[in-house]
Design a protein around this motif. Structure first.
Motif, PDB file in Angstrom:
ATOM      1  N   UNK A 132       0.883  -1.099  -0.029  1.00  0.00           N
ATOM      2  CA  UNK A 132      -0.047   0.012  -0.156  1.00  0.00           C
ATOM      3  C   UNK A 132       0.849   1.239   0.172  1.00  0.00           C
ATOM      4  N   UNK A 133       0.511   2.209  -1.046  1.00  0.00           N
ATOM      5  CA  UNK A 133       1.399   3.521  -0.924  1.00  0.00           C
ATOM      6  C   UNK A 133       0.521   4.544  -0.634  1.00  0.00           C
ATOM      7  N   UNK A 134      -0.692   4.506  -0.622  1.00  0.00           N
ATOM      8  CA  UNK A 134      -1.571   5.720  -0.235  1.00  0.00           C
ATOM      9  C   UNK A 134      -1.658   6.678  -1.494  1.00  0.00           C
ATOM     10  N   UNK A 135      -1.403   6.134  -2.638  1.00  0.00           N
ATOM     11  CA  UNK A 135      -1.192   6.745  -4.097  1.00  0.00           C
ATOM     12  C   UNK A 135      -1.817   5.762  -4.999  1.00  0.00           C
ATOM     13  N   UNK A 136      -3.315   6.044  -5.550  1.00  0.00           N
ATOM     14  CA  UNK A 136      -3.789   5.195  -6.600  1.00  0.00           C
ATOM     15  C   UNK A 136      -3.083   4.938  -7.564  1.00  0.00           C
ATOM     16  N   UNK A 137      -2.131   5.747  -7.914  1.00  0.00           N
ATOM     17  CA  UNK A 137      -1.384   5.807  -9.284  1.00  0.00           C
ATOM     18  C   UNK A 137       0.053   5.265  -9.106  1.00  0.00           C
ATOM     19  N   UNK A 138       0.159   4.554  -7.808  1.00  0.00           N
ATOM     20  CA  UNK A 138       1.556   4.001  -7.598  1.00  0.00           C
ATOM     21  C   UNK A 138       1.328   2.551  -6.740  1.00  0.00           C
ATOM     22  N   UNK A 139       1.754   1.751  -7.505  1.00  0.00           N
ATOM     23  CA  UNK A 139       1.558   0.217  -7.399  1.00  0.00           C
ATOM     24  C   UNK A 139       2.647  -0.380  -6.275  1.00  0.00           C
ATOM     25  N   UNK A 140       2.829  -0.577  -5.327  1.00  0.00           N
ATOM     26  CA  UNK A 140       3.798  -0.986  -4.466  1.00  0.00           C
ATOM     27  C   UNK A 140       4.578  -2.002  -4.595  1.00  0.00           C
ATOM     28  N   UNK A 141       3.688  -3.092  -5.197  1.00  0.00           N
ATOM     29  CA  UNK A 141       4.202  -4.388  -5.649  1.00  0.00           C
ATOM     30  C   UNK A 141       5.109  -4.088  -6.848  1.00  0.00           C
ATOM     31  N   UNK A 142       4.706  -3.496  -7.654  1.00  0.00           N
ATOM     32  CA  UNK A 142       5.394  -3.038  -9.069  1.00  0.00           C
ATOM     33  C   UNK A 142       6.629  -2.476  -8.908  1.00  0.00           C
ATOM     34  N   UNK A 143       6.451  -1.421  -7.812  1.00  0.00           N
ATOM     35  CA  UNK A 143       7.565  -0.561  -7.311  1.00  0.00           C
ATOM     36  C   UNK A 143       8.808  -1.655  -6.995  1.00  0.00           C
ATOM     37  N   UNK A 144       8.286  -2.287  -5.967  1.00  0.00           N
ATOM     38  CA  UNK A 144       9.307  -3.553  -5.440  1.00  0.00           C
ATOM     39  C   UNK A 144       9.940  -4.246  -6.324  1.00  0.00           C
ATOM     40  N   UNK A 145       9.320  -4.744  -7.273  1.00  0.00           N
ATOM     41  CA  UNK A 145       9.698  -5.659  -8.182  1.00  0.00           C
ATOM     42  C   UNK A 145      10.799  -4.927  -9.273  1.00  0.00           C
ATOM     43  N   UNK A 146      10.191  -3.840  -9.628  1.00  0.00           N
ATOM     44  CA  UNK A 146      11.045  -2.733 -10.291  1.00  0.00           C
ATOM     45  C   UNK A 146      12.519  -2.668  -9.788  1.00  0.00           C
ATOM     46  N   UNK A 147      12.468  -2.229  -8.479  1.00  0.00           N
ATOM     47  CA  UNK A 147      13.671  -2.039  -7.605  1.00  0.00           C
ATOM     48  C   UNK A 147      14.352  -3.169  -7.897  1.00  0.00           C
ATOM     49  N   UNK A 148      14.015  -4.269  -7.555  1.00  0.00           N
ATOM     50  CA  UNK A 148      14.720  -5.686  -7.332  1.00  0.00           C
ATOM     51  C   UNK A 148      15.317  -5.983  -8.838  1.00  0.00           C
ATOM     52  N   UNK A 149      14.850  -5.400  -9.868  1.00  0.00           N
ATOM     53  CA  UNK A 149      15.339  -5.588 -11.054  1.00  0.00           C
ATOM     54  C   UNK A 149      16.326  -4.707 -11.771  1.00  0.00           C
ATOM     55  N   UNK A 150      16.166  -3.657 -11.268  1.00  0.00           N
ATOM     56  CA  UNK A 150      17.078  -2.532 -11.599  1.00  0.00           C
ATOM     57  C   UNK A 150      18.014  -1.836 -10.588  1.00  0.00           C
ATOM     58  N   UNK A 151      17.932  -2.021  -9.397  1.00  0.00           N
ATOM     59  CA  UNK A 151      18.829  -1.296  -8.691  1.00  0.00           C
ATOM     60  C   UNK A 151      19.561  -2.379  -7.516  1.00  0.00           C
ATOM     61  N   UNK A 152      18.606  -3.336  -7.107  1.00  0.00           N
ATOM     62  CA  UNK A 152      19.108  -4.592  -6.430  1.00  0.00           C
ATOM     63  C   UNK A 152      20.572  -5.038  -6.624  1.00  0.00           C
ATOM     64  N   UNK A 153      21.426  -4.867  -5.752  1.00  0.00           N
ATOM     65  CA  UNK A 153      22.847  -5.438  -5.952  1.00  0.00           C
ATOM     66  C   UNK A 153      23.586  -4.932  -7.248  1.00  0.00           C
ATOM     67  N   UNK A 154      23.537  -3.680  -7.053  1.00  0.00           N
ATOM     68  CA  UNK A 154      24.058  -2.785  -8.247  1.00  0.00           C
ATOM     69  C   UNK A 154      24.779  -1.372  -7.720  1.00  0.00           C
TER      70      UNK A 154
END
Length: 555
Positions: free
Chosen positions: A479-501
Motif C-alpha cells: 500500500x502506498x496511499x497513491x492510487x497511481x503507485x503500485x507498491x508491488x510493481x515498485x518493489x519488483x522494479x527496484x529488485x530488477x534495476x537497483x538491487x545488488x548494483x
C-alpha cells in the motif's frame, strides 16, 4: 463501484482506528508510547549516509571499508551505553570465513550417451560448484531425474518415491511446487542437496524452468566464478557442506534438454508435470562424469558486532531478544555507468541505521524491559547468511536462553508505511506482539505480495529459525496511499534495476518517516516480547517449529 467500496472501507477503518489503537495501548505502557514517539527520521538518514558513503567502498567482509563501518557502529553502541557482549568482553565476535573457487582449467563435465562422450563447456553450458571438503573430487554415475528433488511428507509430496538413487547423480528443476505454501516452498527450494544426500545420491544437476530467468547459466556464471564462502568451525572444517556429493553443477536450458534424449519421458512432458506440481522420477539413461578441482583461495577475518541492554527482571534478564541487521555488502565490482562501488544504502545500511535508532529508543526507557536485548550486526549475509548462521550456531550467550529474533534487511521504505508483511509471524506466538504493535501504530498486516521471491529464506532471521528460535522479518507491504503507485510493481522494479548494483546509494527517493515507523515497530515488538511473562512459542504443528524445534516432520 470498486472505488466507492474502497472509500467506504477506508472511512470505516478510520472510524474504528482510534478504538483499535486504544485497545492496543493497554498492552503498551504510557512511558513506552512516549519513547516510541521520540523516533528520529533524520538520525536514520544520517546513519545511512555514513554507512553508505563511497569511502567505505561497499563494506565487503575483510575490507577496510567494513572495518570503518564496524568502528562507527561500535561508537554508537558505546554512546548509547550498551554493554559489549561479544568475545573477551568486547563488542566483537570473530567469524572465520573462507572462500573456495573452482579451477575451471583443471575441471571437466562430460555427458555420456550410449558410450559416446560429449564434453560440456563450463561457464556456457554448465557451472560447477566448488567442493570445500576436497581439493579434487570426481564422480561418474548414471543420472536419474527427480522432478523438483523435493520430499515433503507433510504435504504428501515426494519426488523420490519409488526410485533408487543410491550411488547415482540426481537431476532436478530449481524451485518447488507452486502449490506449496510460500514459506515451505522457500524452504524446499533451498534444501535439495540435503535431500539428495538423504536418499544416497552422489551428485546433483540443477536447471531452471524455461520461464525462470533468474538462474540462467549465462547470467550466473560471472558471479559463480567469484567462488563460495563458508564459515569454519574451531577445527577449521567448513560448515553447511555435503561431503557425500562428489560433483554438483547447474545446467543451461539447452543442456538440460540433452539429458532427456534417451529418456522414456521427453523433456516437454517432464516440464508439464512440474507445472502441474506432480511428483515424478525416472532414469534418464545417460551418465555424467564430473571432475572438480577446488582451490581454497582466501581466508577472511570476518566478525560480528554484539551489544547488550541488560534486562531488569532478576530471572528473565538471563533470556534474550536478539535484534539483527547485516552490516556487509558487495564491495567493489564491475562498473555500471562509471560507478563500481556497491554502497548498499538500502541493502543494508538502512537496516543497521533503523536498528541503531531502535537501540536508542530502548536506551531511552526509564526502565529497561524484563528480558535482555542483544543488538547484533552480522557479517557475510551477502555471502550466504554466514555471520548470522555463525552467531545462531555459536552465540555469545547460552543458545537456549535466546527467545526470539527480529531481523531487518532492506525493509523497503520508498513510500509511506501503511501496511507490513511480517514474515515469520504466522509461525509462532510472535504474531500477537506484531499485531499489537502494528495496530497501535495504525499499520495494517498484509500477506506476502511476492511469494515467488521466497523472501522467508533470504535473510538472517532464517539462521535463527534453523536453530529452533522463533523469528521475525518485517518488510513494507504494497500500500502506498497513491492510487497511481503500485507498491508491488515498485518493489519488483527496484529488485530488477537497483538491487545488488552500484545504483543502491543515497540518491534514491527514501521516505525516512516510513523508516522511522519501522524503528517504532522493531522497538515495540521487541519491548512486548521482552516484557511478556512467557517466552515466544511455535504454533502447534507449525512446519518450521516441528522441523527445527522438535525434530523432523512425520506424516
Amino acid at each position: 463501484m470498486r472505488h466507492l467500496y474502497t472509500s467506504f472501507l477506508l472511512a470505516f477503518v478510520a472510524l474504528l482506528g482510534p478504538n483499535v489503537a486504544k485497545s492496543q495501548s493497554d498492552a503498551i505502557p504510557a512511558q513506552v508510547q512516549q519513547v516510541a514517539k521520540t523516533v528520529r527520521p533524520e538520525a536514520i538518514k544520517n546513519h545511512m549516509r555514513i554507512l553508505a558513503n563511497d569511502s567505505l567502498k561497499g563494506r565487503k567482509p575483510g575490507s577496510r571499508g567494513f572495518d570503518m563501518a564496524a568502528e562507527y557502529v561500535v561508537n554508537q553502541f558505546k554512546t548509547l551505553g550498551l554493554q559489549p557482549a561479544g568475545e573477551n568482553k568486547t563488542y566483537r565476535q570473530n567469524v572465520p570465513l573462507g572462500r573456495w573457487q573452482v579451477k575451471e582449467e583443471n575441471s571437466t563435465v562430460t555427458l555420456i550417451t550410449k558410450g559416446e562422450e560429449r564434453p560440456l563447456t563450463i561457464g556456457r553450458q554448465c557451472i560447477l560448484n566448488p567442493n570445500p571438503d576436497l581439493p579434487t573430487s570426481e564422480v561418474n554415475a548414471p543420472v536419474v531425474f527427480v522432478g523438483f528433488g523435493v520430499t515433503a511428507p507433510e504435504l504428501d509430496y515426494d519426488d523420490y518415491k519409488g526410485i533408487d538413487v543410491k550411488g547415482k547423480i540426481v537431476a532436478y528443476f530449481n524451485g518447488a511446487p507452486a502449490t506449496f505454501p510460500s514459506n515451505q516452498r522457500a524452504f524446499y527450494s533451498s534444501s535439495k542437496a540435503e535431500n539428495a544426500v538423504a536418499h544416497g545420491a552422489v551428485g546433483t544437476l540443477a536447471f531452471s524452468m524455461p520461464t525462470d530467468l533468474r538462474n540462467r547459466v549465462e547470467t550466473a556464471a560471472p558471479r559463480a566464478r567469484l567462488g563460495v564462502y563458508k564459515w569454519r568451525d574451531k577445527q577449521g572444517k567448513p560448515q553447511r557442506t555435503f561431503p557425500a556429493i562428489k560433483g554438483a553443477a547447474s545446467l543451461s536450458d539447452s543442456t538440460a534438454r540433452l539429458l532427456f534424449a534417451q529418456a522414456g519421458t521427453p523433456f516437454r512432458d517432464a516440464l508439464e508435470n512440474a507445472r502441474k506440481n506432480h511428483p515424478q522420477a525416472f532414469p534418464l539413461n545417460v551418465a555424467i562424469r564430473m571432475k572438480t578441482q577446488t582451490d581454497a583461495v582466501e581466508d577472511v577475518a570476518g566478525y560480528n558486532l554484539v551489544s547488550l541492554l541488560p534486562g531488569t527482571d532478576p530471572v528473565l534478564k538471563n533470556e534474550y531478544v536478539v535484534i539483527v541487521a547485516h552490516l556487509d555488502h558487495l564491495g567493489i565490482t564491475r562498473p555500471v555507468k562509471g560507478d563500481s562501488i556497491n554502497n548498499g544504502a538500502h541493502d543494508n545500511a538502512s537496516g543497521v541505521a533503523i536498528n541503531l535508532e531502535t537501540a536508542r529508543l530502548f536506551s531511552s526507557l526509564p526502565k529497561a524491559p524484563r528480558r535482555s536485548i542483544l543488538f547484533v550486526c552480522v557479517t557475510g549475509e551477502e555471502l550466504g547468511l554466514l555471520g548470522s548462521d555463525y552467531f545462531a550456531s555459536n552465540p555469545t550467550v547460552p543458545k537456549e536462553k535466546i527467545v526470539s529474533n527480529q531481523t531487518l534487511d532492506m525493509p523497503f521504505f520508498f513510500h509511506p508505511l501503511l501496511d507490513i508483511v511480517p514474515y515469520g509471524a504466522q509461525h509462532s506466538s510472535l504474531d500477537k506482539e506484531v499485531s499489537q504493535a502494528a495496530s497501535f501504530l495504525g499499520v495494517q498486516i498484509s500477506p506476502d505480495p511476492i511469494p515467488e521471491q521466497t523472501v522467508f529464506m533470504r535473510s538472517d532471521h532464517f539462521s535463527f529459525v534453523r536453530q529452533g528460535i522463533p523469528a521475525l522479518f518485517i518488510k513494507s507491504g504494497s500500500q502506498t496511499g497513491n492510487p497511481n503507485l503500485d507498491g508491488t510493481k515498485l518493489n519488483l522494479n527496484w529488485r530488477a534495476t537497483i538491487y545488488h548494483s552500484p545504483h543502491d546509494d543515497m540518491n534514491q527517493p527514501f521516505d525516512f518517516n516510513a523508516a522511522a515507523k519501522h524503528a517504532q515497530l522493531q522497538f515495540l515488538v521487541g519491548y512486548l516480547t521482552a516484557q511478556a511473562d512467557g517466552r515466544p512459542t511455535w504454533n502447534k504443528g507449525d512446519f518450521f517449529g516441528t522441523k527445527f524445534g522438535k525434530g523432523e516432520l512425520v506424516k
